[in-house]
Design a protein around this motif. Structure first.
Motif, mmCIF file in Angstrom:
data_model
loop_
_atom_site.group_PDB
_atom_site.id
_atom_site.type_symbol
_atom_site.label_atom_id
_atom_site.label_comp_id
_atom_site.label_asym_id
_atom_site.label_seq_id
_atom_site.Cartn_x
_atom_site.Cartn_y
_atom_site.Cartn_z
ATOM 1 N N ALA A 42 8.587 49.975 39.416
ATOM 2 C CA ALA A 42 7.304 49.391 39.001
ATOM 3 C C ALA A 42 7.312 47.865 39.091
ATOM 4 O O ALA A 42 6.284 47.253 39.403
ATOM 5 N N ARG A 90 0.063 51.815 41.769
ATOM 6 C CA ARG A 90 0.385 53.171 42.253
ATOM 7 C C ARG A 90 -0.330 53.570 43.524
ATOM 8 O O ARG A 90 -0.810 54.684 43.645
ATOM 9 N N ARG A 111 9.954 54.222 54.576
ATOM 10 C CA ARG A 111 10.415 53.582 53.341
ATOM 11 C C ARG A 111 11.907 53.883 53.109
ATOM 12 O O ARG A 111 12.673 53.010 52.698
ATOM 13 N N SER A 130 8.454 47.877 48.979
ATOM 14 C CA SER A 130 9.647 48.132 49.779
ATOM 15 C C SER A 130 9.982 46.894 50.624
ATOM 16 O O SER A 130 11.153 46.509 50.732
ATOM 17 N N LYS A 176 12.565 61.397 40.708
ATOM 18 C CA LYS A 176 13.309 60.618 39.714
ATOM 19 C C LYS A 176 12.505 60.375 38.444
ATOM 20 O O LYS A 176 12.981 60.638 37.353
ATOM 21 N N ARG A 235 15.141 40.254 44.271
ATOM 22 C CA ARG A 235 16.061 41.111 43.513
ATOM 23 C C ARG A 235 16.693 40.319 42.360
ATOM 24 O O ARG A 235 16.820 40.804 41.250
ATOM 25 N N ASP A 271 14.615 50.943 52.718
ATOM 26 C CA ASP A 271 15.387 50.835 51.476
ATOM 27 C C ASP A 271 16.887 51.026 51.712
ATOM 28 O O ASP A 271 17.711 50.470 50.993
ATOM 29 N N ARG A 294 18.461 47.772 54.280
ATOM 30 C CA ARG A 294 18.453 46.337 53.943
ATOM 31 C C ARG A 294 19.870 45.883 53.611
ATOM 32 O O ARG A 294 20.708 46.690 53.164
ATOM 33 N N SER A 348 3.161 50.574 47.550
ATOM 34 C CA SER A 348 4.513 51.144 47.767
ATOM 35 C C SER A 348 5.201 50.445 48.924
ATOM 36 O O SER A 348 6.360 50.032 48.832
ATOM 37 N N SER A 397 11.302 44.009 48.439
ATOM 38 C CA SER A 397 12.574 44.334 47.779
ATOM 39 C C SER A 397 13.787 43.988 48.642
ATOM 40 O O SER A 397 14.912 43.978 48.157
ATOM 41 N N ALA A 438 12.442 57.523 47.600
ATOM 42 C CA ALA A 438 11.085 57.719 47.080
ATOM 43 C C ALA A 438 10.730 59.203 47.101
ATOM 44 O O ALA A 438 11.017 59.900 48.076
ATOM 45 N N TYR A 458 9.122 46.005 41.221
ATOM 46 C CA TYR A 458 9.039 45.630 42.645
ATOM 47 C C TYR A 458 7.604 45.816 43.128
ATOM 48 O O TYR A 458 7.086 45.046 43.936
ATOM 49 N N ARG A 459 6.964 46.862 42.612
ATOM 50 C CA ARG A 459 5.549 47.094 42.956
ATOM 51 C C ARG A 459 4.689 45.924 42.458
ATOM 52 O O ARG A 459 3.742 45.510 43.130
ATOM 53 N N GLY A 481 15.856 53.878 39.931
ATOM 54 C CA GLY A 481 15.579 52.893 40.974
ATOM 55 C C GLY A 481 16.339 53.220 42.235
ATOM 56 O O GLY A 481 16.450 54.390 42.632
HETATM 57 O O1 DC Z 1 10.624 53.782 42.920
HETATM 58 P P1 DC Z 1 9.385 53.242 43.639
HETATM 59 O O2 DC Z 1 8.978 54.098 44.785
HETATM 60 O O3 DC Z 1 8.262 52.935 42.716
HETATM 61 O O4 DC Z 1 9.879 51.830 44.250
HETATM 62 C C1 DC Z 1 9.076 51.029 45.066
HETATM 63 C C2 DC Z 1 9.963 50.197 46.006
HETATM 64 O O5 DC Z 1 10.712 49.240 45.242
HETATM 65 C C3 DC Z 1 11.000 50.974 46.788
HETATM 66 O O6 DC Z 1 10.521 51.380 48.067
HETATM 67 C C4 DC Z 1 12.169 50.034 46.927
HETATM 68 C C5 DC Z 1 12.020 49.087 45.775
HETATM 69 N N1 DC Z 1 13.006 49.303 44.702
HETATM 70 C C6 DC Z 1 14.225 48.707 44.841
HETATM 71 O O7 DC Z 1 14.499 48.086 45.875
HETATM 72 N N2 DC Z 1 15.139 48.800 43.822
HETATM 73 C C7 DC Z 1 14.869 49.482 42.716
HETATM 74 N N3 DC Z 1 15.788 49.541 41.739
HETATM 75 C C8 DC Z 1 13.623 50.137 42.567
HETATM 76 C C9 DC Z 1 12.712 50.040 43.595
#
Ligand code: DC
Length: 221
Positions: free
Chosen positions: A34, A88, A177, A97, A14, A106, A181, A184, A93, A100, A10, A36-37, A126
């Motif tokens: 977005a 946002r 975060r 996380s 990107k 997923r 991420d 996991r 956020s 996800s 994060a 996952y959000r 991502g």
């Molecule tokens: O990119 P972002 O910060 O908006 O993503 C939010 C959350 O979504 C991030 O903490 C982990 C998850 N995520 C994920 O697991 N796989 C992705 N391809 C994109 C985001």
């Protein structure tokens, strides 16, 4: 079709970089965080604990998430409501996380992401694009920066929007975060074997954009 995967933690830049590079190359830019959000937001709206995987799995039966493009900008629809702005926040956020890490979440979002690469040239950003979503992407980039630099940039971004944020709190959220991420079990954040690793800690946004655009151009011919 050409696919470019940009993964990283994060706040590494990107989305800003991918947006500029895709406009330059005429590719579609897909921000997968977005969606996952959107799942995280759906939990908040329904009062569901994001860590309760049974409840989250049940919730998936009732939600429809779509990515649409409007004037070239990505919008996210959650059950037909445009939630692009609402997703946002820092609370969303963290919820994103947490959800996800649930395998069914997923799985639920996988086809949605892959479908774009079937019909368009894409730059997709991502955490697991190069490793899981588009393992055959022609170019894979892992974009990173130190947690301190990412926190400072985030505080500056918020200040530009007129919102104040405490640096130490933002830094702590970023570190938490990153840990969620990367640790996991399923599709953790890590560079794909063939990824170009780009650290933007000590370079400007313009330099980062040029560097990424050059890597892509050199590797898609
Ligand atoms: O990119 P972002 O910060 O908006 O993503 C939010 C959350 O979504 C991030 O903490 C982990 C998850 N995520 C994920 O697991 N796989 C992705 N391809 C994109 C985001």
């Amino acid at each position: 079709m050409i696919a470019v995967a940009i993964d990283g933690p994060a706040g590494a830049g990107k989305s800003t970089i991918a947006k500029k590079v895709s406009a330059e190359l005429g590719f579609i830019y897909v921000d997968t965080g977005a969606i996952y959000r959107a799942v995280g937001l759906a939990c908040i709206k329904k009062g569901i604990d994001e860590g309760d995987s049974r409840a989250v799995k049940k919730l998936l039966e009732d939600i429809d998430i779509r990515i649409i493009f409007f004037n070239g900008e990505q919008h996210i629809l959650l059950n037909d409501e445009d939630v692009s702005g609402e997703i946002r926040t820092e609370t969303v956020s963290m919820a994103a996380s947490t959800v996800s890490a649930i395998p069914e979440v997923r799985e639920f979002l996988l086809a949605l992401q892959r479908d774009f690469a079937l019909t368009d040239n894409v730059i997709m950003d991502g955490r697991d694009i190069g490793t899981v979503v588009l393992p055959n992407a022609q170019v894979k980039i892992f974009l990173t920066a130190s947690p301190e630099v990412r926190a400072r940039r985030r505080v500056e971004q918020l200040a530009e929007k007129g919102e104040s944020a405490d640096y130490e709190t933002v830094l702590a959220d970023i570190v938490k975060r990153d840990h969620n991420d990367s640790s996991r079990e399923i599709a953790p954040l890590k560079p794909a074997d063939s990824a170009f690793i780009v650290d933007t800690s000590d370079i400007t946004l313009e330099e980062s954009v040029k560097k990424i655009a050059d890597i892509i151009k050199e590797n898609i011919e």
